[in-house]
Scaffold this motif. Structure first.
Motif, mmCIF file in Angstrom:
data_model
loop_
_atom_site.group_PDB
_atom_site.id
_atom_site.type_symbol
_atom_site.label_atom_id
_atom_site.label_comp_id
_atom_site.label_asym_id
_atom_site.label_seq_id
_atom_site.Cartn_x
_atom_site.Cartn_y
_atom_site.Cartn_z
ATOM 1 N N ARG A 110 18.552 0.647 -31.930
ATOM 2 C CA ARG A 110 17.430 0.882 -31.029
ATOM 3 C C ARG A 110 17.776 2.006 -30.065
ATOM 4 O O ARG A 110 18.942 2.195 -29.709
ATOM 5 N N PRO A 111 16.767 2.770 -29.601
ATOM 6 C CA PRO A 111 17.045 3.869 -28.666
ATOM 7 C C PRO A 111 17.706 3.346 -27.391
ATOM 8 O O PRO A 111 17.322 2.293 -26.854
ATOM 9 N N PHE A 112 18.704 4.088 -26.915
ATOM 10 C CA PHE A 112 19.377 3.765 -25.657
ATOM 11 C C PHE A 112 19.185 4.976 -24.751
ATOM 12 O O PHE A 112 19.870 5.984 -24.883
ATOM 13 N N LEU A 113 18.214 4.886 -23.844
ATOM 14 C CA LEU A 113 17.832 6.029 -23.027
ATOM 15 C C LEU A 113 18.577 5.998 -21.703
ATOM 16 O O LEU A 113 18.685 4.945 -21.059
ATOM 17 N N ASP A 114 19.073 7.154 -21.299
ATOM 18 C CA ASP A 114 19.836 7.212 -20.055
ATOM 19 C C ASP A 114 19.795 8.625 -19.499
ATOM 20 O O ASP A 114 19.879 9.606 -20.245
ATOM 21 N N SER A 115 19.630 8.716 -18.191
ATOM 22 C CA SER A 115 19.811 9.967 -17.462
ATOM 23 C C SER A 115 20.982 9.780 -16.515
ATOM 24 O O SER A 115 21.113 8.726 -15.874
ATOM 25 N N THR A 116 21.851 10.781 -16.426
ATOM 26 C CA THR A 116 23.010 10.670 -15.548
ATOM 27 C C THR A 116 22.564 10.723 -14.090
ATOM 28 O O THR A 116 21.469 11.180 -13.782
ATOM 29 N N PRO A 117 23.412 10.257 -13.162
ATOM 30 C CA PRO A 117 23.056 10.352 -11.737
ATOM 31 C C PRO A 117 22.799 11.802 -11.337
ATOM 32 O O PRO A 117 23.401 12.732 -11.873
ATOM 33 N N ARG A 118 21.889 11.978 -10.376
ATOM 34 C CA ARG A 118 21.534 13.338 -9.981
ATOM 35 C C ARG A 118 21.098 13.385 -8.524
ATOM 36 O O ARG A 118 21.155 12.380 -7.828
ATOM 37 N N ILE A 119 20.642 14.545 -8.095
ATOM 38 C CA ILE A 119 20.202 14.824 -6.728
ATOM 39 C C ILE A 119 21.321 14.510 -5.738
ATOM 40 O O ILE A 119 21.149 13.737 -4.798
ATOM 41 N N PHE A 120 22.481 15.087 -5.968
ATOM 42 C CA PHE A 120 23.564 15.011 -5.000
ATOM 43 C C PHE A 120 23.307 16.049 -3.911
ATOM 44 O O PHE A 120 23.114 17.220 -4.219
ATOM 45 N N PRO A 121 23.309 15.675 -2.635
ATOM 46 C CA PRO A 121 23.122 16.693 -1.594
ATOM 47 C C PRO A 121 24.345 17.604 -1.514
ATOM 48 O O PRO A 121 25.482 17.160 -1.634
ATOM 49 N N ALA A 122 24.078 18.893 -1.342
ATOM 50 C CA ALA A 122 25.174 19.851 -1.234
ATOM 51 C C ALA A 122 25.800 19.764 0.149
ATOM 52 O O ALA A 122 25.124 19.506 1.141
ATOM 53 N N LEU A 123 27.094 19.978 0.219
ATOM 54 C CA LEU A 123 27.826 19.948 1.481
ATOM 55 C C LEU A 123 27.868 21.360 2.046
ATOM 56 O O LEU A 123 28.595 22.219 1.554
ATOM 57 N N ALA A 124 27.044 21.612 3.071
ATOM 58 C CA ALA A 124 27.031 22.921 3.703
ATOM 59 C C ALA A 124 27.638 22.882 5.099
ATOM 60 O O ALA A 124 27.811 23.925 5.716
ATOM 61 N N ASP A 125 27.926 21.680 5.605
ATOM 62 C CA ASP A 125 28.441 21.545 6.960
ATOM 63 C C ASP A 125 29.952 21.738 6.998
ATOM 64 O O ASP A 125 30.640 21.698 5.971
ATOM 65 N N TYR A 126 30.460 21.903 8.196
ATOM 66 C CA TYR A 126 31.905 21.964 8.419
ATOM 67 C C TYR A 126 32.311 20.781 9.273
ATOM 68 O O TYR A 126 31.482 20.141 9.923
ATOM 69 N N ALA A 127 33.594 20.482 9.261
ATOM 70 C CA ALA A 127 34.143 19.415 10.088
ATOM 71 C C ALA A 127 34.945 20.031 11.228
ATOM 72 O O ALA A 127 35.334 21.203 11.174
ATOM 73 N N CYS A 128 35.162 19.235 12.257
ATOM 74 C CA CYS A 128 35.935 19.688 13.411
ATOM 75 C C CYS A 128 37.250 18.917 13.481
ATOM 76 O O CYS A 128 37.298 17.712 13.189
ATOM 77 N N VAL A 129 38.314 19.606 13.880
ATOM 78 C CA VAL A 129 39.629 18.975 13.996
ATOM 79 C C VAL A 129 39.550 17.830 14.997
ATOM 80 O O VAL A 129 38.967 17.963 16.087
ATOM 81 N N ASN A 130 40.099 16.675 14.577
ATOM 82 C CA ASN A 130 40.190 15.474 15.408
ATOM 83 C C ASN A 130 38.820 14.887 15.780
ATOM 84 O O ASN A 130 38.721 14.091 16.708
ATOM 85 N N GLU A 131 37.783 15.279 15.051
ATOM 86 C CA GLU A 131 36.469 14.690 15.246
ATOM 87 C C GLU A 131 36.053 13.997 13.940
ATOM 88 O O GLU A 131 36.268 14.525 12.848
#
Length: 768
Positions: free
Chosen positions: A171-192
């Motif tokens: 029988r057909p086994f239908l699947d779509s992989t996970p998607r719509i991952f938000p892109a990481l455009a931000d930066y982090a700060c030291v010790n924050e």
């Protein structure tokens, strides 16, 4: 443009100088380009899928060669590493990735998202391996300034996903992989503390589990940055940078690895259920990291998507957390004590509280928001501004707001928890302060609505088919809540019977007008129809309803109509009367019908047969029927011109006369008459077999006088006489033929045929 990771300064502490060397401080250099990315496989329909590669590149330090017009994805069978296909993915879009907080934009951090995609076919008779399949794209190289891997300028990336067979157990086994991952455009700060929602979604509703993994390097390098096709697995991982040598008095850093990709307190981690990244980085620099998203269906892993990315950590100005206070009522100056106090909101009481929020940092833009903890749906609302600027020239030090709980809030004897959150606009991520408010709320009491009708005191209503039933339905509410009228039926749908209810508002009442023209669909085994009318209100969004029932009895009686005619009754033992007439005669009969109920009557006549094997057209048999239909009575005249047209049908002709009354449940009356064309009288067929042609006047010629006479399409065709050896000696088309013999004695044979297919044969002896 040139990029420098860190600038040594004589005043820097020894540890910072060493870290700067450990992170490979470099002079001006051009970076390569790849920031990260992931792949997707999306089912569209049938065996059609879309294969997608989301590739993120450094828009500041990347080279022009980063903008590939296409990339090639290779599909392999997991169990054998057999190459199934190479798919050329053309570039479909090229966009910038936005910051979470645009005010925190840094010119050194800009990311482009390149989307490569193509529609492909995964045939069920090809992609059926129980071990599943994987897809890979190889490309070099990463940003040269990445500090937590060895030789980043020669480090490649392998974008990788796994997917299951497209058919299971036939029988057909239908699947779509996970998607719509938000892109990481931000930066982090030291010790924050840095956090980011890095999870995806699954269109099939499968469970997703996230974990940190070491990024894959694969086979590409500076010499072959863009392989024509991907090589099969395994793919070599990147090499983590070595730990710095110990420094006296400084805690020893754990080595970099899968669970320590970005050093911090805490180090980089991901929530396995939500995909939320968290880290409090200790060092400034650019860090690569990897995440795996595994897909589960009914507890079984069916697929996996790997995602590579990088995080920039900067030294940011210190940001003080804002503060928020809750004052229960306008007269109170004592702040609300989270965890100890509970607000009790009752009918008639003040349902508003005041908020004070501030921030010690200059020029802070603050905003308030609400987050329910243990309930959903209705939320309180702010009646004053929820954002503002503090500690700026002309701006106050403290802001105030009023939070009011709607009158309809009902916690139903539970304690609801609500987080009141104030956030600043600090970079790279805002800081927050939260007051968790516990409260109970009781809505005002509600009086029930009333509903009446003008259907009359005597019920059930008694009606007949054809009657028009109409009455008014009136609803009112003591609290003046808006009302709506609804109409239903017990075991039936009023609209299918043609009943309608129109309504409108008159003053503080809802008026409805019920109208129903009683028709045949209302007639049933149970003639009682219970119409239900409901007045619906929704105080505080809670449905309240009151119902009244009007029973209606549909009276219906039908007497069968009466059909009479002047046709002679059947003879004893015969169920159907027979009319038998010779050719050339005419026959007429009259039929009449009456109905005591004065229903409309219709008379019809149709040709049929005794055995039910098909009818006939009356006109084809010389018959016609002329009805005169009417209300309560109908008449009809039947005429038959007896001719060969009827005789040639070769059977008795049955005509069915039917009288039908036009009512909900007709009781048709039927009379059948059998018609037959009388053939000419014929003697019994006798076949002679001896003649004596001796001219004595006795039996000198062969004749067959007793053959059937000619009648309509039954006509004599011919007689043929043969010798015993089959030689023809005589033939005639005349029924009254004479044959005197052949001149000599002997035995002969004859064969007689008619046009209707009748045949007679025999032998004849001639005696001289």
């Amino acid at each position: 443009m040139p990029f420098r990771l860190c600038l040594p300064d004589p005043g820097l502490p020894a540890l910072l100088l060493f870290i700067c060397g450990w992170l490979a401080c470099i002079g001006p250099a051009w970076g390569t380009h790849i920031v990260g990315g992931e792949m997707e496989l999306v089912h569209t329909s049938g065996s059609s899928y879309t294969l997608v590669l989301n590739l993120y590149i450094d828009a500041v330090n990347g080279s022009a060669s980063a903008l590939d017009g296409d990339l090639t994805a290779s599909i392999f069978e997991k169990g054998s590493n057999r190459r199934m296909a190479n798919v050329l993915l053309p570039l479909a879009s090229n966009t910038f990735v936005n910051y979470t907080n645009p005010a925190c934009t840094k010119p050194t951090l800009s990311t482009r998202k390149l989307v490569y995609s193509r529609n492909i076919t995964l045939a069920a008779d090809t992609y059926d391996s129980p071990q599943g399949y994987y897809v890979a794209v190889e490309r070099c190289c990463r940003n040269v300034s990445i500090g937590n891997i060895v030789a980043p300028s020669n480090a490649a990336q392998t974008f990788y996903l796994e997917f299951p067979a497209v058919v299971r157990r036939g029988r057909p086994f239908l699947d779509s992989t996970p998607r719509i991952f938000p892109a990481l455009a931000d930066y982090a700060c030291v010790n924050e503390l840095f956090y980011y929602e890095f999870g995806g979604v699954d269109p099939d509703g499968d469970s997703l589990v996230y974990s940190l993994v070491t990024p894959l390097n694969g086979h590409a390098d500076n010499n072959v940055p863009k392989p024509a096709v991907a090589a099969p697995a395994p793919y070599a991982p990147i090499t983590w940078s070595p730990s710095p040598p110990p420094i006296p008095g400084v805690p020893i850093r754990p080595p970099l690895g899968t669970l320590n990709q970005i050093p911090g307190s805490p180090t980089l981690a991901i929530d396995p259920a939500t995909g939320r990244l968290t880290v409090r980085p200790l060092d400034q620099g650019l860090f690569a990291f990897g995440v795996s998203c595994s897909e589960y269906r009914r507890g079984e892993k069916i697929g996996e998507v790997r995602r590579d990315f990088q995080l920039m950590v900067l030294s940011c100005p210190f940001n003080t957390k804002p503060k928020v206070l809750l004052l229960p009522n306008p007269a109170s100056k004592v702040p609300y004590r989270p965890g100890r106090d509970t607000l009790h909101l009752t009918p008639g009481s003040n349902r508003c509280v005041r908020l004070r929020f501030t921030d010690s940092d200059p020029r802070s833009q603050l905003s308030l928001s609400l987050h329910p903890v243990n309930f959903a749906g209705l939320l309180p609302n702010f009646t004053t501004a929820t954002s503002g600027l503090v500690r700026s020239p002309g701006a106050p030090d403290t802001l105030t707001a009023t939070l009011c709980f709607p009158e309809c809030f009902d916690t139903r004897d539970r304690v609801f928890l609500l987080d009141v959150v104030v956030a600043d606009d600090g970079c790279s991520l805002p800081k927050r302060d939260t007051v968790r408010v516990a409260f109970t709320a009781v809505p005002p009491p509600n009086s029930p609505s009333t509903i009446t009708t003008t259907a009359g005191p005597t019920q059930p209503l008694r009606v007949r088919v054809g009657d028009l039933v109409s009455f008014d339905v009136i609803a009112s509410d003591p609290d003046n809540d808006p009302l709506q009228l609804e109409m239903t039926g017990q075991g039936f749908n009023p609209s299918t019977l043609g009943a309608t209810l129109s309504q409108g508002t008159v003053g503080n009442q809802q008026h409805g007008r019920f109208t129903w023209r009683v028709d045949c669909p209302a007639v049933g085994a149970d003639s009682v129809r219970n119409f239900q009318f409901t007045a619906v209100s929704a105080p505080c969004n809670a449905r309240e309803a009151v119902t009244i029932t009007v029973p209606v009895v549909v009276r219906y009686a039908n007497h069968p109509p009466v059909l009479v005619s002047d046709v002679q009754p059947p003879k004893a033992g015969e169920p159907i009367p027979l009319v038998e007439l010779p050719l050339g005669r005419q026959y007429t009969a009259t039929f009449s019908g009456t109905d005591a109920d004065r229903d409309g009557l219709t008379l019809t006549a149709t040709g049929s047969s005794l055995d039910g094997n098909g009818g006939f057209d009356l006109a084809s048999a010389g018959m016609r029927f002329t009805p005169t239909n009417g209300t309560g009575g109908a008449t009809g005249a039947f005429h038959w011109d007896v001719s060969c047209a009827a005789a040639n049908l070769h059977r008795d002709l049955v005509v069915t006369f039917q009288l039908i009354d036009a009512t909900c449940r007709p009781l048709p009356q039927v009379q059948q008459v059998r018609f037959r064309v009388k053939s000419p009288d014929s003697l019994e067929v006798k076949l002679y077999n001896v003649i004596t042609p001796n001219r004595d006047g006795q039996n000198d010629e062969f004749r067959l006088p007793d053959l059937p006479v000619n009648f309509c399409d039954r006509q004599f065709m011919s007689i043929k006489i043969f010798t015993r050896w089959g030689q023809p000696v005589f033939e005639s088309p005349d029924r009254d033929f004479h044959w005197p013999g052949q001149g000599s004695g002997g035995l002969y044979y004859y064969f007689v045929t008619y046009t209707d297919g009748r045949k007679y044969r025999g032998w004849l002896e001639v005696i001289p």
